[in-house]
Design a protein around this motif. Structure first.
Motif, PDB file in Angstrom:
ATOM      1  N   SER A  54       0.865  -1.171   0.000  1.00 31.93           N
ATOM      2  CA  SER A  54       0.000   0.000   0.000  1.00 31.93           C
ATOM      3  C   SER A  54       0.913   1.235   0.000  1.00 31.93           C
ATOM      4  O   SER A  54       1.283   1.755   1.060  1.00 31.93           O
ATOM      5  N   PRO A  55       1.306   1.722  -1.198  1.00 28.56           N
ATOM      6  CA  PRO A  55       2.258   2.846  -1.281  1.00 28.56           C
ATOM      7  C   PRO A  55       1.762   4.089  -0.552  1.00 28.56           C
ATOM      8  O   PRO A  55       0.560   4.307  -0.410  1.00 28.56           O
ATOM      9  N   LEU A  56       2.720   4.879  -0.088  1.00 26.05           N
ATOM     10  CA  LEU A  56       2.401   6.140   0.582  1.00 26.05           C
ATOM     11  C   LEU A  56       1.696   7.068  -0.403  1.00 26.05           C
ATOM     12  O   LEU A  56       2.078   7.154  -1.574  1.00 26.05           O
ATOM     13  N   LEU A  57       0.691   7.759   0.077  1.00 25.54           N
ATOM     14  CA  LEU A  57      -0.010   8.745  -0.739  1.00 25.54           C
ATOM     15  C   LEU A  57       0.799  10.034  -0.760  1.00 25.54           C
ATOM     16  O   LEU A  57       1.421  10.403   0.235  1.00 25.54           O
ATOM     17  N   PHE A  58       0.762  10.739  -1.872  1.00 22.93           N
ATOM     18  CA  PHE A  58       1.475  12.016  -1.960  1.00 22.93           C
ATOM     19  C   PHE A  58       0.561  13.186  -1.652  1.00 22.93           C
ATOM     20  O   PHE A  58       1.032  14.247  -1.270  1.00 22.93           O
ATOM     21  N   THR A  59      -0.748  13.021  -1.849  1.00 21.41           N
ATOM     22  CA  THR A  59      -1.694  14.093  -1.559  1.00 21.41           C
ATOM     23  C   THR A  59      -2.804  13.559  -0.668  1.00 21.41           C
ATOM     24  O   THR A  59      -3.027  12.355  -0.586  1.00 21.41           O
ATOM     25  N   GLY A  60      -3.484  14.490  -0.019  1.00 17.09           N
ATOM     26  CA  GLY A  60      -4.591  14.132   0.854  1.00 17.09           C
ATOM     27  C   GLY A  60      -4.177  14.163   2.314  1.00 17.09           C
ATOM     28  O   GLY A  60      -3.067  14.583   2.663  1.00 17.09           O
ATOM     29  N   GLU A  61      -5.111  13.728   3.166  1.00 19.91           N
ATOM     30  CA  GLU A  61      -4.826  13.665   4.597  1.00 19.91           C
ATOM     31  C   GLU A  61      -3.795  12.587   4.881  1.00 19.91           C
ATOM     32  O   GLU A  61      -3.814  11.533   4.265  1.00 19.91           O
ATOM     33  N   LYS A  62      -2.916  12.841   5.816  1.00 26.02           N
ATOM     34  CA  LYS A  62      -1.867  11.896   6.210  1.00 26.02           C
ATOM     35  C   LYS A  62      -1.048  11.432   5.008  1.00 26.02           C
ATOM     36  O   LYS A  62      -0.676  10.275   4.889  1.00 26.02           O
ATOM     37  N   SER A  63      -0.757  12.357   4.108  1.00 28.29           N
ATOM     38  CA  SER A  63       0.055  12.079   2.929  1.00 28.29           C
ATOM     39  C   SER A  63       1.463  12.626   3.131  1.00 28.29           C
ATOM     40  O   SER A  63       1.736  13.340   4.100  1.00 28.29           O
ATOM     41  N   VAL A  64       2.334  12.294   2.214  1.00 27.89           N
ATOM     42  CA  VAL A  64       3.716  12.780   2.273  1.00 27.89           C
ATOM     43  C   VAL A  64       3.729  14.309   2.315  1.00 27.89           C
ATOM     44  O   VAL A  64       4.388  14.915   3.161  1.00 27.89           O
ATOM     45  N   ILE A  65       2.983  14.944   1.418  1.00 24.73           N
ATOM     46  CA  ILE A  65       3.003  16.409   1.342  1.00 24.73           C
ATOM     47  C   ILE A  65       2.421  17.040   2.605  1.00 24.73           C
ATOM     48  O   ILE A  65       2.968  18.029   3.110  1.00 24.73           O
ATOM     49  N   SER A  66       1.346  16.476   3.158  1.00 20.23           N
ATOM     50  CA  SER A  66       0.767  17.083   4.360  1.00 20.23           C
ATOM     51  C   SER A  66       1.720  16.983   5.548  1.00 20.23           C
ATOM     52  O   SER A  66       1.843  17.926   6.327  1.00 20.23           O
ATOM     53  N   ILE A  67       2.415  15.860   5.689  1.00 15.86           N
ATOM     54  CA  ILE A  67       3.388  15.700   6.780  1.00 15.86           C
ATOM     55  C   ILE A  67       4.569  16.652   6.577  1.00 15.86           C
ATOM     56  O   ILE A  67       4.989  17.353   7.502  1.00 15.86           O
ATOM     57  N   VAL A  68       5.088  16.677   5.363  1.00 16.93           N
ATOM     58  CA  VAL A  68       6.249  17.526   5.064  1.00 16.93           C
ATOM     59  C   VAL A  68       5.897  18.998   5.255  1.00 16.93           C
ATOM     60  O   VAL A  68       6.688  19.751   5.820  1.00 16.93           O
ATOM     61  N   ASN A  69       4.719  19.427   4.810  1.00 21.41           N
ATOM     62  CA  ASN A  69       4.344  20.840   4.962  1.00 21.41           C
ATOM     63  C   ASN A  69       4.252  21.249   6.428  1.00 21.41           C
ATOM     64  O   ASN A  69       4.576  22.377   6.768  1.00 21.41           O
ATOM     65  N   GLY A  70       3.825  20.336   7.294  1.00 26.08           N
ATOM     66  CA  GLY A  70       3.808  20.642   8.720  1.00 26.08           C
ATOM     67  C   GLY A  70       5.205  20.904   9.253  1.00 26.08           C
ATOM     68  O   GLY A  70       5.418  21.815  10.061  1.00 26.08           O
ATOM     69  N   ILE A  71       6.163  20.130   8.787  1.00 18.21           N
ATOM     70  CA  ILE A  71       7.551  20.293   9.222  1.00 18.21           C
ATOM     71  C   ILE A  71       8.174  21.545   8.593  1.00 18.21           C
ATOM     72  O   ILE A  71       8.912  22.277   9.251  1.00 18.21           O
ATOM     73  N   LEU A  72       7.846  21.802   7.328  1.00 18.22           N
ATOM     74  CA  LEU A  72       8.418  22.959   6.631  1.00 18.22           C
ATOM     75  C   LEU A  72       8.005  24.282   7.260  1.00 18.22           C
ATOM     76  O   LEU A  72       8.756  25.258   7.192  1.00 18.22           O
ATOM     77  N   GLY A 133       3.863  22.274  -2.324  1.00 19.71           N
ATOM     78  CA  GLY A 133       3.086  21.220  -1.671  1.00 19.71           C
ATOM     79  C   GLY A 133       1.669  21.668  -1.369  1.00 19.71           C
ATOM     80  O   GLY A 133       0.707  20.924  -1.588  1.00 19.71           O
ATOM     81  N   GLY A 134       1.527  22.878  -0.865  1.00 18.38           N
ATOM     82  CA  GLY A 134       0.197  23.414  -0.579  1.00 18.38           C
ATOM     83  C   GLY A 134      -0.645  23.548  -1.829  1.00 18.38           C
ATOM     84  O   GLY A 134      -1.831  23.192  -1.839  1.00 18.38           O
ATOM     85  N   PHE A 135      -0.037  24.037  -2.911  1.00 14.19           N
ATOM     86  CA  PHE A 135      -0.755  24.171  -4.177  1.00 14.19           C
ATOM     87  C   PHE A 135      -1.194  22.801  -4.693  1.00 14.19           C
ATOM     88  O   PHE A 135      -2.329  22.637  -5.153  1.00 14.19           O
ATOM     89  N   VAL A 136      -0.317  21.812  -4.604  1.00 16.77           N
ATOM     90  CA  VAL A 136      -0.655  20.459  -5.051  1.00 16.77           C
ATOM     91  C   VAL A 136      -1.802  19.902  -4.206  1.00 16.77           C
ATOM     92  O   VAL A 136      -2.737  19.294  -4.748  1.00 16.77           O
ATOM     93  N   GLN A 137      -1.744  20.106  -2.896  1.00 15.27           N
ATOM     94  CA  GLN A 137      -2.810  19.628  -2.008  1.00 15.27           C
ATOM     95  C   GLN A 137      -4.154  20.263  -2.384  1.00 15.27           C
ATOM     96  O   GLN A 137      -5.170  19.591  -2.454  1.00 15.27           O
ATOM     97  N   ILE A 138      -4.142  21.567  -2.608  1.00 15.99           N
ATOM     98  CA  ILE A 138      -5.378  22.286  -2.935  1.00 15.99           C
ATOM     99  C   ILE A 138      -5.926  21.868  -4.290  1.00 15.99           C
ATOM    100  O   ILE A 138      -7.129  21.697  -4.460  1.00 15.99           O
ATOM    101  N   SER A 139      -5.037  21.701  -5.267  1.00 17.07           N
ATOM    102  CA  SER A 139      -5.488  21.414  -6.631  1.00 17.07           C
ATOM    103  C   SER A 139      -5.673  19.925  -6.914  1.00 17.07           C
ATOM    104  O   SER A 139      -6.183  19.565  -7.970  1.00 17.07           O
ATOM    105  N   ALA A 140      -5.298  19.049  -5.986  1.00 18.14           N
ATOM    106  CA  ALA A 140      -5.385  17.606  -6.242  1.00 18.14           C
ATOM    107  C   ALA A 140      -6.791  17.164  -6.607  1.00 18.14           C
ATOM    108  O   ALA A 140      -6.973  16.318  -7.494  1.00 18.14           O
TER     109      ALA A 140
END
Length: 187
Positions: A54-72, A133-140
């Motif tokens: 079950s590969p990691l999701l890049f967008t959405g809740e609990k995705s790579v981008i959402s986790i990374v954006n919190g750290i960024l 990352g934020g733009f990708v999350q919004i436009s996904a």
């Protein structure tokens, strides 16, 4: 556009791109941190992720981008504070030319110059990764129609690879900056 307008645009563009001047600093060890390690880590990450049941999701809740954006959000402030600290650090050694010094435009750099460029670069990359990352999350949600595209599965890894490469570049350059701040600045 007139010559005057082009010169003004060039002047403005050079100011906006100043944090990227770190990339012009040349040294063979720096290339390892800037390109080689992030490339290897990107290939490993994407390869392992592809093999997961079950590969990691890049967008959405609990995705790579959402986790990374919190750290960024935190890291960009850390990089700007580090830049300010290096710029105002009052030890004489920080203004000495480095041993086996990296070069900027063919001129050996001091520790202060190297570290200010490094932390300025990290600040702008963290801010860019955050907004991308934020733009990708919004436009996904608006890009699901692309999944019907015949080559979607083959081409979707390209933006993922670019994003993950940027992330690993940020990580390895941060480690290089921490090394200089912890160890090399006191020698």
């Amino acid at each position: 556009m007139s010559h005057k307008q082009v010169a003004k645009m060039s002047f403005i563009l050079s100011k906006l791109c100043t944090p990227l001047r770190y990339l012009k600093i040349k040294h063979k060890e720096k290339t390892f941190f800037d390109l080689i390690l992030p490339l290897i880590a990107t290939i490993c990450f994407l390869g392992v992720n592809h093999l997961l049941p079950s590969p990691l999701l890049f967008t959405g809740e609990k995705s790579v981008i959402s986790i990374v954006n919190g750290i960024l959000q935190m890291l960009s402030g850390f990089y700007i504070a580090s830049l300010a600290a290096v710029a105002t650090f009052s030890r004489a050694e920080i203004d000495e030319e480095m041993l086996n010094a990296p070069k900027l435009n063919g001129i050996p750099v001091t520790r202060r110059l190297f570290l200010t460029h490094l932390f300025g670069y990290l600040a702008i990359i963290s801010i860019l990764l955050y907004f991308v990352g934020g733009f990708v999350q919004i436009s996904a949600n608006n890009l699901h129609f692309l999944e019907n595209f015949e080559y979607y599965d083959y081409l979707s890894w390209i933006p993922q690879a670019v994003y993950i490469f940027g992330l690993f570049n940020l990580i390895f350059v941060t480690l290089l900056g921490l090394y200089f701040m912890i160890d090399r600045i006191h020698r």
